[in-house]
Enzyme design. Structure first.
Site, PDB file in Angstrom:
ATOM      1  N   THR A 219       0.836  -1.194   0.000  1.00  0.00           N
ATOM      2  CA  THR A 219       0.000   0.000   0.000  1.00  0.00           C
ATOM      3  C   THR A 219       0.869   1.241   0.000  1.00  0.00           C
ATOM      4  O   THR A 219       2.018   1.208   0.444  1.00  0.00           O
ATOM      5  CB  THR A 219      -0.952   0.028   1.215  1.00  0.00           C
ATOM      6  OG1 THR A 219      -1.858   1.118   1.086  1.00  0.00           O
ATOM      7  CG2 THR A 219      -0.181   0.168   2.518  1.00  0.00           C
ATOM      8  N   VAL A 220       0.310   2.335  -0.500  1.00  0.00           N
ATOM      9  CA  VAL A 220       0.974   3.633  -0.537  1.00  0.00           C
ATOM     10  C   VAL A 220       0.064   4.647   0.139  1.00  0.00           C
ATOM     11  O   VAL A 220      -1.162   4.611  -0.034  1.00  0.00           O
ATOM     12  CB  VAL A 220       1.272   4.071  -1.992  1.00  0.00           C
ATOM     13  CG1 VAL A 220       1.858   5.478  -2.034  1.00  0.00           C
ATOM     14  CG2 VAL A 220       2.234   3.089  -2.652  1.00  0.00           C
ATOM     15  N   ILE A 229       5.744   5.633  -6.415  1.00  0.00           N
ATOM     16  CA  ILE A 229       6.239   5.004  -5.189  1.00  0.00           C
ATOM     17  C   ILE A 229       5.891   3.517  -5.158  1.00  0.00           C
ATOM     18  O   ILE A 229       6.725   2.671  -4.811  1.00  0.00           O
ATOM     19  CB  ILE A 229       5.676   5.729  -3.955  1.00  0.00           C
ATOM     20  CG1 ILE A 229       6.253   7.146  -3.881  1.00  0.00           C
ATOM     21  CG2 ILE A 229       5.993   4.952  -2.673  1.00  0.00           C
ATOM     22  CD1 ILE A 229       5.639   8.009  -2.798  1.00  0.00           C
ATOM     23  N   GLY A 230       4.667   3.188  -5.519  1.00  0.00           N
ATOM     24  CA  GLY A 230       4.260   1.786  -5.514  1.00  0.00           C
ATOM     25  C   GLY A 230       5.073   0.934  -6.475  1.00  0.00           C
ATOM     26  O   GLY A 230       5.425  -0.201  -6.167  1.00  0.00           O
ATOM     27  N   TYR A 265       0.799  -4.869 -13.443  1.00  0.00           N
ATOM     28  CA  TYR A 265       1.529  -6.111 -13.202  1.00  0.00           C
ATOM     29  C   TYR A 265       1.875  -6.808 -14.511  1.00  0.00           C
ATOM     30  O   TYR A 265       2.950  -7.395 -14.644  1.00  0.00           O
ATOM     31  CB  TYR A 265       0.722  -7.042 -12.295  1.00  0.00           C
ATOM     32  CG  TYR A 265       0.651  -6.567 -10.864  1.00  0.00           C
ATOM     33  CD1 TYR A 265       1.805  -6.204 -10.175  1.00  0.00           C
ATOM     34  CD2 TYR A 265      -0.570  -6.466 -10.205  1.00  0.00           C
ATOM     35  CE1 TYR A 265       1.745  -5.759  -8.871  1.00  0.00           C
ATOM     36  CE2 TYR A 265      -0.634  -6.021  -8.900  1.00  0.00           C
ATOM     37  CZ  TYR A 265       0.527  -5.661  -8.236  1.00  0.00           C
ATOM     38  OH  TYR A 265       0.467  -5.210  -6.950  1.00  0.00           O
TER      39      TYR A 265
END
Length: 319
Positions: A219-220, A229-230, A265
Site C-alpha cells: 500500500t501507498v 512510489i508503488g 503487473y
C-alpha cells in the site's frame, strides 16, 4: 481508491458492517537519515540473542568474548531471540544492509526493512488503506489496527524468511525556494515472503506455492499516490528476492475488478496462472488472479523504469 493487497492470518469479513537501483551504504547519510548503514562482518555465527539472553557461564574471558561477538553485529530490530543457522544469519545481515534508492520527478524515495520502532506507523498505514478498500466505518479502525499489529508481530518472528519493507519519500524542494529540505515521511509498505518457512499459514486463494517468494500487503499513503512510489516498492521487493531467494518465480494476487493494477503487473512481467472460481463470492470475497513472474538474474547496474501512477501498483488478496 487504491486496492490493498492484504493476507493477514485472520478473517476480516467479520469486520464488515451488515450490508531499480540498489543503493548500498557504507556510511551514514545526512541526506537520508532513515537509512541505516551496512557494516561488513566475517564470523562463524550461530545465534542472534540479545545480550540479556546470552549465557553468563564465563569461567574464562575467552568464553565471554565468544558469546558477545556472536550477536553484536545485528541491530536490535534484527535480533530474533532464537537459535539461527549460519545461512539464516547471512540472510539477516543482507536484510539489515538492504536499501533501494530512486529519484522521482517529485522527489526521492528509498526502501529498506521495517525497524521495530516503525511498526506503529506501518500498522496505521495498513489499517487506513485496508479500511478504505473494505469500506469499513471509522469505528472499526481501532480493532483493525490491533489485529494488524498482532499480525506484524507474528510475522517478525519468522525473520529472515519473510520481511516487511517500508518506503520513505522526501519531496523535492524548489531551487528558488527559501524553505529548508523537506522531512522524509513513510510513504508505503510491502510484505515479502521469501521461502516456505516464511509463508503465511492461511494464504488467500488461489493458493501460491509455499516454497516460492510471494509479494503481498502493498500500500501507498493516500496523499502520496501517483508518484511512482508503488512501482518502486514492487521493484525493491523483486531486488531483495533476487539477492536472497534461490527461487526466481515470484507470485502475487490481483483482484479481477482492479483493472489498473492488473495492467501494471502485466507490464512488469507478471502473468496470470490461476483465477478464483465464482464460488469465492459465496464467502463474500472478490475473485482474484494469482500472477507469477520469473525474475532475471540480478545485474550490478539494473535499469529502473519510471512509472507515474501508484494506483496501478497495488494488488488485492482476500477482500
Amino acid at each position: 481508491m487504491a486496492a490493498l493487497s492484504i493476507s493477514l492470518a485472520f478473517s476480516v469479513d467479520s469486520l464488515k458492517p451488515t450490508q531499480s537501483t540498489k543503493f548500498g551504504f557504507s556510511s551514514s547519510s545526512h541526506r537520508y537519515p532513515l537509512l541505516y548503514s551496512c557494516k561488513s562482518h566475517r564470523s562463524n555465527l550461530r545465534f542472534a540473542f540479545p545480550p540479556s539472553s546470552v549465557s553468563t557461564a564465563t569461567e574464562t574471558g575467552e568464553e565471554n568474548s565468544k558469546s558477545t561477538g556472536n550477536y553484536a553485529f545485528l541491530e536490535e530490530s534484527f535480533r530474533t531471540g532464537r537459535f539461527l543457522s549460519n545461512d539464516e544469519l547471512e540472510k539477516l545481515k543482507t536484510l539489515e544492509g538492504f536499501a533501494y534508492f530512486q529519484e522521482l520527478e517529485s522527489g526521492s524515495m528509498w526502501v529498506r526493512v521495517m525497524r521495530h520502532e516503525e511498526m506503529d506507523s506501518t500498522v496505521h498505514l495498513l489499517a487506513e488503506s485496508f479500511g478504505e478498500s473494505m469500506l469499513l466505518p471509522s469505528g472499526y479502525q481501532s480493532v483493525l489496527r490491533f489485529l494488524i499489529k498482532q499480525y506484524l508481530i507474528e510475522r517478525r518472528e519468522v525473520l529472515p524468511h519473510a520481511v516487511t519493507l517500508v518506503g520513505f519519500f522526501r519531496k523535492k524542494v524548489d531551487e528558488f525556494s527559501d524553505d529548508g529540505e523537506e522531512e522524509a515521511v513513510m510513504a508505503g509498505t510491502v510484505e515479502v515472503c521469501l521461502e516456505k518457512r516464511g509463508a503465511n499459514a492461511s494464504p488467500p486463494s488461489p493458493t501460491p506455492p509455499k516454497e516460492s517468494p510471494y509479494i503481498c500487503n502493498m500500500t501507498v499513503k493516500e496523499d502520496l499516490r501517483r508518484r511512482g512510489i508503488g512501482w518502486h516498492l514492487l521493484k525493491a521487493s523483486e531486488e531483495l528476492i533476487s539477492q536472497i531467494s534461490p527461487s526466481k518465480d515470484v507470485y502475487l494476487h490481483c483482484r479481477m475488478v482492479d483493472e489498473a493494477p492488473f495492467n501494471m503487473y502485466k507490464k512488469a512481467g507478471y502473468e496470470v496462472v490461476k483465477t478464483d472460481t465464482v464460488l469465492v463470492l459465496l464467502m463474500l470475497q472478490r475473485r482474484k488472479h494469482l500472477m507469477r513472474k520469473k525474475l532475471l538474474p540480478l545485474c550490478t547496474n539494473p535499469i529502473v523504469e519510471m512509472v507515474g501512477s501508484d494506483n496501478e501498483l497495488t494488488s488485492s488478496a482476500n477482500v
